[in-house]
Design an enzyme around this catalytic site. Structure first.
Site, PDB file in Angstrom:
ATOM      1  N   ARG A 111     -51.512 -27.389 -53.898  1.00 43.90           N
ATOM      2  CA  ARG A 111     -50.698 -26.932 -55.484  1.00 43.90           C
ATOM      3  C   ARG A 111     -51.208 -27.140 -56.144  1.00 43.90           C
ATOM      4  O   ARG A 111     -50.574 -26.738 -57.633  1.00 43.90           O
ATOM      5  CB  ARG A 111     -49.089 -26.117 -54.809  1.00 43.90           C
ATOM      6  CG  ARG A 111     -49.144 -24.829 -54.376  1.00 43.90           C
ATOM      7  CD  ARG A 111     -47.841 -24.966 -52.945  1.00 43.90           C
ATOM      8  NE  ARG A 111     -47.644 -26.365 -52.074  1.00 43.90           N
ATOM      9  CZ  ARG A 111     -46.452 -27.004 -52.244  1.00 43.90           C
ATOM     10  NH1 ARG A 111     -44.991 -26.182 -52.242  1.00 43.90           N
ATOM     11  NH2 ARG A 111     -46.087 -27.880 -51.359  1.00 43.90           N
ATOM     12  N   LEU A 168     -45.193 -42.186 -47.438  1.00 38.38           N
ATOM     13  CA  LEU A 168     -45.896 -40.698 -47.713  1.00 38.38           C
ATOM     14  C   LEU A 168     -46.413 -40.703 -48.807  1.00 38.38           C
ATOM     15  O   LEU A 168     -46.404 -39.776 -49.263  1.00 38.38           O
ATOM     16  CB  LEU A 168     -44.817 -39.809 -46.716  1.00 38.38           C
ATOM     17  CG  LEU A 168     -43.896 -40.467 -45.243  1.00 38.38           C
ATOM     18  CD1 LEU A 168     -43.900 -39.606 -44.562  1.00 38.38           C
ATOM     19  CD2 LEU A 168     -45.028 -41.063 -44.355  1.00 38.38           C
TER      20      LEU A 168
HETATM   21  C1  UD1 Z   1     -40.375 -32.798 -45.135  1.00 36.74           C
HETATM   22  C2  UD1 Z   1     -39.369 -33.209 -44.458  1.00 36.74           C
HETATM   23  C3  UD1 Z   1     -37.773 -32.477 -45.066  1.00 36.74           C
HETATM   24  C4  UD1 Z   1     -37.420 -32.503 -46.271  1.00 36.74           C
HETATM   25  C5  UD1 Z   1     -38.320 -32.377 -46.980  1.00 36.74           C
HETATM   26  C6  UD1 Z   1     -38.250 -33.087 -48.368  1.00 36.74           C
HETATM   27  C7  UD1 Z   1     -40.912 -32.688 -42.321  1.00 36.74           C
HETATM   28  C8  UD1 Z   1     -41.119 -32.755 -41.284  1.00 36.74           C
HETATM   29  N1  UD1 Z   1     -39.991 -32.742 -42.941  1.00 36.74           N
HETATM   30  O1  UD1 Z   1     -40.951 -32.157 -45.328  1.00 36.74           O
HETATM   31  O2  UD1 Z   1     -36.927 -32.438 -44.009  1.00 36.74           O
HETATM   32  O3  UD1 Z   1     -36.459 -31.816 -46.499  1.00 36.74           O
HETATM   33  O4  UD1 Z   1     -39.783 -33.388 -46.523  1.00 36.74           O
HETATM   34  O5  UD1 Z   1     -38.992 -32.414 -49.550  1.00 36.74           O
HETATM   35  O6  UD1 Z   1     -40.802 -34.309 -41.916  1.00 36.74           O
HETATM   36  N2  UD1 Z   1     -47.384 -36.567 -45.486  1.00 36.74           N
HETATM   37  C9  UD1 Z   1     -48.288 -36.927 -45.208  1.00 36.74           C
HETATM   38  N3  UD1 Z   1     -48.431 -36.895 -43.923  1.00 36.74           N
HETATM   39  C10 UD1 Z   1     -48.798 -35.517 -43.101  1.00 36.74           C
HETATM   40  C11 UD1 Z   1     -47.716 -34.486 -44.048  1.00 36.74           C
HETATM   41  C12 UD1 Z   1     -46.604 -35.059 -44.799  1.00 36.74           C
HETATM   42  O7  UD1 Z   1     -48.483 -37.980 -45.380  1.00 36.74           O
HETATM   43  O8  UD1 Z   1     -48.841 -35.486 -42.881  1.00 36.74           O
HETATM   44  C13 UD1 Z   1     -46.217 -37.004 -47.101  1.00 36.74           C
HETATM   45  C14 UD1 Z   1     -46.687 -35.657 -47.199  1.00 36.74           C
HETATM   46  O9  UD1 Z   1     -47.509 -36.130 -48.895  1.00 36.74           O
HETATM   47  C15 UD1 Z   1     -45.052 -35.946 -48.357  1.00 36.74           C
HETATM   48  C16 UD1 Z   1     -44.195 -36.027 -47.343  1.00 36.74           C
HETATM   49  O10 UD1 Z   1     -45.280 -36.884 -46.466  1.00 36.74           O
HETATM   50  O11 UD1 Z   1     -45.472 -37.144 -49.371  1.00 36.74           O
HETATM   51  C17 UD1 Z   1     -43.743 -35.029 -47.161  1.00 36.74           C
HETATM   52  O12 UD1 Z   1     -44.352 -34.063 -47.159  1.00 36.74           O
HETATM   53  P1  UD1 Z   1     -44.357 -32.353 -46.786  1.00 36.74           P
HETATM   54  O13 UD1 Z   1     -45.356 -31.903 -46.640  1.00 36.74           O
HETATM   55  O14 UD1 Z   1     -44.076 -31.945 -48.561  1.00 36.74           O
HETATM   56  O15 UD1 Z   1     -43.271 -32.143 -46.233  1.00 36.74           O
HETATM   57  P2  UD1 Z   1     -42.043 -30.713 -46.214  1.00 36.74           P
HETATM   58  O16 UD1 Z   1     -42.364 -30.078 -45.285  1.00 36.74           O
HETATM   59  O17 UD1 Z   1     -41.775 -30.743 -47.219  1.00 36.74           O
END
Ligand code: UD1
Ligand code: CA
Length: 452
Positions: free
Chosen positions: A15, A8
């Site tokens: 940020r 992902l």
């Molecule tokens: C997510 C998890 C959380 C975990 C945390 C660990 C979910 C809902 N939550 O939260 O349980 O503790 O990661 O860091 O999964 N990304 C996409 N497309 C999107 C959204 C995110 O590709 O639409 C990717 C981001 O680039 C990133 C990863 O997914 O690499 C995690 O996304 P992020 O928004 O950081 O997740 P958290 O809200 O931190």
């Protein structure tokens, strides 16, 4: 069992405040997502699906385009929605390992273990206990059994006390995953399609969910801003420094050592502070690298000494050579064994023969220097006429007097001598002497001018 990987990496990385997609920011000189791809490649995944959203061109020119399956997530509607973009490429009968693109220090062994745990379960989850779990998804258990993940923003005060958190990394069967993804909704505090909701769906179906932990929390630490980027960089450099020290390299201060690439080492190498190593570098045994040196794509043979503040790029330093302080070896510089290059000497596309010396203030470009030659202080090869480059040959045993300019194309013969201060424009024959400077005139009893 066959498995593919979904990484992902579509999040914007707001940020970072950068025009570079977050996952391309480097750790140890390599894009953070490339670290993950390299680790995954060691696991033998059948496919790597990269879910991306921003900077397609930058991603595709930096990463190996053909080694990845590219899944566009046009709008970032959550981690579940992100995995949905890869779903059409996922087979029912394979396992799917889901990783995040911004946690580059994840180890191969940790992922191997996660894959092994999945062999005895329907779903395996990588979790980590954190002293400060703020912001993270919490692992909900009934007894030992994992039953759900609740996101921080959706959690109750009681659930906020839970220290076991979701790393975002998990593995499950393709058929299960696709069924659960299709059932996701965005009825939550962030209005996102959460991947984490599949855990509760699995539990409700009576599936077995096993958790596994990384060997250290740093492996699963994500990078969201440049402060975290710097702290992961340090952690990575510490790991590399430790590996090198265990191989027989002395780092006088491991916290002031940077390896941005691959370093192949012999034994009994001493590396002083603030040395930067980039690209592919090989350092032989019984060598020492002085403070503040930069080594880029180069080879240093056994028993060589590199004195402080030298820069060596795409060059080869032979056995028992001495370089610097303040030397610059540019691409194509080759030092044969026992040759020496001293302070403020620059070499480019130049071979310095066995035992030859250029010890002070010199530029040698497009030059072939034989064995046992002495290049005096301030020698310059004039290899460029403003349009074309020309070659210089300085043969075995030649002696170039200080402050000479050798205008290329030029040949200085075997054991030939060039008088100091010469501008050489013609070939100097073997054993000959060339003096090309104005003659000295002496006047006796010279009367100095007096102030009027
Ligand atoms: C997510 C998890 C959380 C975990 C945390 C660990 C979910 C809902 N939550 O939260 O349980 O503790 O990661 O860091 O999964 N990304 C996409 N497309 C999107 C959204 C995110 O590709 O639409 C990717 C981001 O680039 C990133 C990863 O997914 O690499 C995690 O996304 P992020 O928004 O950081 O997740 P958290 O809200 O931190
Ligand atoms: Ca989020």
């Amino acid at each position: 069992m066959n498995f593919s990987v979904v990484i992902l990496a579509a999040g914007k990385g707001t940020r970072m405040k950068s025009s570079l997609p977050k996952v391309l920011h480097p750790i140890g000189g390599k894009p953070m997502v490339q670290h993950i791809i390299d680790t995954v490649n060691k696991l033998g995944a059948s496919n790597i699906h990269l879910v991306y959203g921003h900077g397609r061109d930058q991603l595709q020119t930096t990463l190996n385009h053909n080694a990845l399956s590219w899944c566009l997530q046009d709008q970032q509607l959550g981690t579940g929605h992100a995995v949905q973009q890869a779903a059409p490429h996922i087979q029912d009968d394979e396992d799917v390992l889901i990783l995040v693109g911004d946690a580059p220090l994840i180890k191969e062994s940790t992922l191997q273990q996660l894959i092994a745990v999945k062999k005895n379960a329907d779903l395996a989850l990588l979790t980590v206990e954190l002293n400060d779990p703020t912001g993270m998804g919490r692992i909900i258990r009934q007894g030992e059994q994992v039953t759900a993940i609740v996101e921080h923003k959706d959690a109750t005060t009681e659930q906020h006390q839970i220290k076991e958190t979701n790393t975002g990394m998990m593995i499950m069967g393709g058929k299960d995953l696709k069924r659960w993804l299709a059932a996701l909704n965005n009825h939550n505090a962030q209005g996102e399609f959460y991947l984490t909701d599949v855990i509760e769906m699995a539990a409700n179906e009576g599936k077995s969910i096993h958790a596994s932990q990384p060997s250290s929390a740093i492996e699963v630490e994500g990078i969201n801003n440049r402060i975290q980027l710097a702290s992961i960089e340090r952690a990575y450099q510490t790991q590399q420094a430790n590996d090198l020290m265990l191989k027989g390299v002395s780092l006088l201060d491991p916290s002031r050592f940077d390896l941005r690439g691959e370093l192949e080492v012999g034994q009994d190498i001493t590396i002083d502070t603030n040395v930067i190593i980039q690209g592919k570098v090989k350092i032989g045994s019984n060598t020492s690298i002085g403070a503040n040196c930069t080594l880029i794509d180069c080879e240093i043979a056994d028993h060589a000494v590199i004195h402080p503040n030298s820069i060596i790029e795409q060059a080869c330093v032979g056995e028992n050579c001495s370089v610097g302080p303040f030397a610059r070896l540019r691409p194509g510089a080759i030092m044969k064994q026992k040759s020496r290059v001293g302070n403020f000497v620059e070499m480019k596309k130049t071979t310095l023969g066995e035992g030859s010396k250029a010890n002070h203030l010199t530029y040698l470009g497009d030059t072939e220097v034989g064995a046992g030659a002495n290049i005096g202080a301030g020698t310059i090869t004039c290899n460029y006429d403003g349009v074309n480059k020309f070659k210089t040959q300085i043969k075995d045993g030649a002696f170039i007097g200080s402050n000479s300019a050798i205008v290329a194309p030029a040949v200085i013969g075997v054991n030939a001598t060039v008088g100091a201060g010469s501008v050489i424009t013609k070939e100097v024959s073997d054993n000959g002497l060339a003096i090309a400077r104005s003659k000295q005139r002496n006047m006796d009893n010279w009367q100095r001018p007096e102030k009027k």
